[in-house]
Design a protein around this motif. Sequence first.
Motif, PDB file in Angstrom:
ATOM      1  N   ILE A 102      23.082 -37.496 -22.175  1.00 20.38           N
ATOM      2  CA  ILE A 102      24.571 -37.152 -22.172  1.00 20.38           C
ATOM      3  C   ILE A 102      24.244 -35.708 -22.175  1.00 20.38           C
ATOM      4  CG2 ILE A 102      25.585 -38.467 -24.082  1.00 20.38           C
ATOM      5  CD1 ILE A 102      24.724 -37.147 -26.123  1.00 20.38           C
ATOM      6  N   ASN A 103      23.004 -35.100 -21.646  1.00 17.07           N
ATOM      7  CA  ASN A 103      23.035 -33.201 -21.420  1.00 17.07           C
ATOM      8  C   ASN A 103      22.840 -32.732 -23.099  1.00 17.07           C
ATOM      9  OD1 ASN A 103      23.090 -33.963 -18.643  1.00 17.07           O
ATOM     10  ND2 ASN A 103      25.496 -33.739 -18.983  1.00 17.07           N
ATOM     11  N   GLY A 104      22.615 -33.583 -23.413  1.00 23.93           N
ATOM     12  CA  GLY A 104      22.013 -32.573 -25.235  1.00 23.93           C
ATOM     13  C   GLY A 104      20.602 -32.647 -25.579  1.00 23.93           C
ATOM     14  N   ARG A 105      20.309 -31.458 -26.360  1.00 14.39           N
ATOM     15  CA  ARG A 105      18.907 -31.109 -26.546  1.00 14.39           C
ATOM     16  C   ARG A 105      18.623 -31.756 -27.780  1.00 14.39           C
ATOM     17  NH1 ARG A 105      20.278 -26.835 -23.864  1.00 14.39           N
ATOM     18  NH2 ARG A 105      21.780 -25.473 -26.325  1.00 14.39           N
ATOM     19  N   PHE A 106      17.919 -33.079 -28.286  1.00 13.99           N
ATOM     20  CA  PHE A 106      17.318 -33.001 -29.853  1.00 13.99           C
ATOM     21  C   PHE A 106      16.855 -32.401 -30.369  1.00 13.99           C
ATOM     22  CE2 PHE A 106      13.276 -34.595 -32.312  1.00 13.99           C
ATOM     23  CZ  PHE A 106      13.929 -34.925 -32.812  1.00 13.99           C
ATOM     24  N   VAL A 107      17.527 -31.849 -31.543  1.00 11.52           N
ATOM     25  CA  VAL A 107      16.470 -30.796 -32.530  1.00 11.52           C
ATOM     26  C   VAL A 107      15.917 -31.151 -33.828  1.00 11.52           C
ATOM     27  CG1 VAL A 107      17.019 -28.627 -33.714  1.00 11.52           C
ATOM     28  CG2 VAL A 107      18.692 -29.679 -31.401  1.00 11.52           C
ATOM     29  N   LYS A 149      29.638 -27.773 -25.667  1.00  8.90           N
ATOM     30  CA  LYS A 149      30.448 -28.448 -24.896  1.00  8.90           C
ATOM     31  C   LYS A 149      30.378 -29.730 -25.310  1.00  8.90           C
ATOM     32  CE  LYS A 149      33.631 -24.600 -22.798  1.00  8.90           C
ATOM     33  NZ  LYS A 149      34.257 -24.027 -21.337  1.00  8.90           N
ATOM     34  N   PRO A 150      30.028 -30.086 -25.694  1.00  9.25           N
ATOM     35  CA  PRO A 150      29.311 -31.910 -26.369  1.00  9.25           C
ATOM     36  C   PRO A 150      30.748 -32.961 -26.087  1.00  9.25           C
ATOM     37  CG  PRO A 150      29.318 -30.752 -28.234  1.00  9.25           C
ATOM     38  CD  PRO A 150      29.452 -29.508 -27.610  1.00  9.25           C
ATOM     39  N   ILE A 151      31.115 -33.862 -25.305  1.00  8.31           N
ATOM     40  CA  ILE A 151      31.971 -34.337 -25.596  1.00  8.31           C
ATOM     41  C   ILE A 151      32.225 -35.046 -27.100  1.00  8.31           C
ATOM     42  CG2 ILE A 151      32.938 -36.999 -24.532  1.00  8.31           C
ATOM     43  CD1 ILE A 151      31.327 -36.174 -21.217  1.00  8.31           C
ATOM     44  N   LEU A 152      31.649 -35.871 -27.425  1.00 12.10           N
ATOM     45  CA  LEU A 152      31.012 -36.286 -29.114  1.00 12.10           C
ATOM     46  C   LEU A 152      30.328 -35.564 -30.041  1.00 12.10           C
ATOM     47  CD1 LEU A 152      30.645 -40.526 -27.667  1.00 12.10           C
ATOM     48  CD2 LEU A 152      33.290 -39.097 -27.938  1.00 12.10           C
ATOM     49  N   LEU A 153      30.945 -35.220 -30.729  1.00 12.71           N
ATOM     50  CA  LEU A 153      30.038 -34.725 -32.058  1.00 12.71           C
ATOM     51  C   LEU A 153      29.226 -35.579 -32.496  1.00 12.71           C
ATOM     52  CD1 LEU A 153      33.232 -33.006 -33.594  1.00 12.71           C
ATOM     53  CD2 LEU A 153      31.273 -31.737 -32.043  1.00 12.71           C
TER      54      LEU A 153
END
Length: 204
Positions: free
Chosen positions: A16-21, A43-47
């Motif tokens: 989902i084009n995110g980065r694990f923190v 700009k995440p699609i879902l929070l």
Amino acid sequence: MNSILLGLTKSHIRLINGRFVRTETMRIPNGIEQEVAIFSGDKPILLGQCTPFRAIIIHESVLNSERLSNYVLSHEMAHRKQWWSFLAIPMCFPVILSFLFIGQALFFLIQSLASMSPSYLLGFMWCVLMSVLALIIPCAFSWLLELNADFVAIKHIGLKAYLEIRDELRKTRKPTVSSTIINRLTHPPAAITVRVWRGLHKHE
């Protein structure tokens, strides 16, 4: 969160084009704790999301507001308990069927324009209708899942807080056209959620 689940969660976040923190234990107002994976991304699609393997991921921006984090966590924890959400897998077939009908509709439209034959136009209209009908089934199922999850969140944070949070999100988040369409197909508007909630609780 064991290493296998963590690896799957990280892979999902990348999809989902995110980065694990990091992973973090969060608590909802009733005191129940839940380990979640925090992710970042523009700009995440879902929070927040309950992944297909029942892990909960939450965007780091949610942590800036206790009220928002309570809502998102309550909502996703409700999804985690929805055993019937596994029925979403066979719901992929009507979606595929809908796209096939759209492809056939485009073929009929091109044929209609090329030959000026009304029979192809009828075929186009029929395929569009079947595409819409096929798409209604999975969308309605998704709406039911989201309504149920929002109802659980409303029980925890209250209807007033829910309305204020949704209004703040509407004003502060500027989703793309594509994400707006996807969100509308899969999530009911807050107005409908509130109307159904009040209808189910009008005697309380």
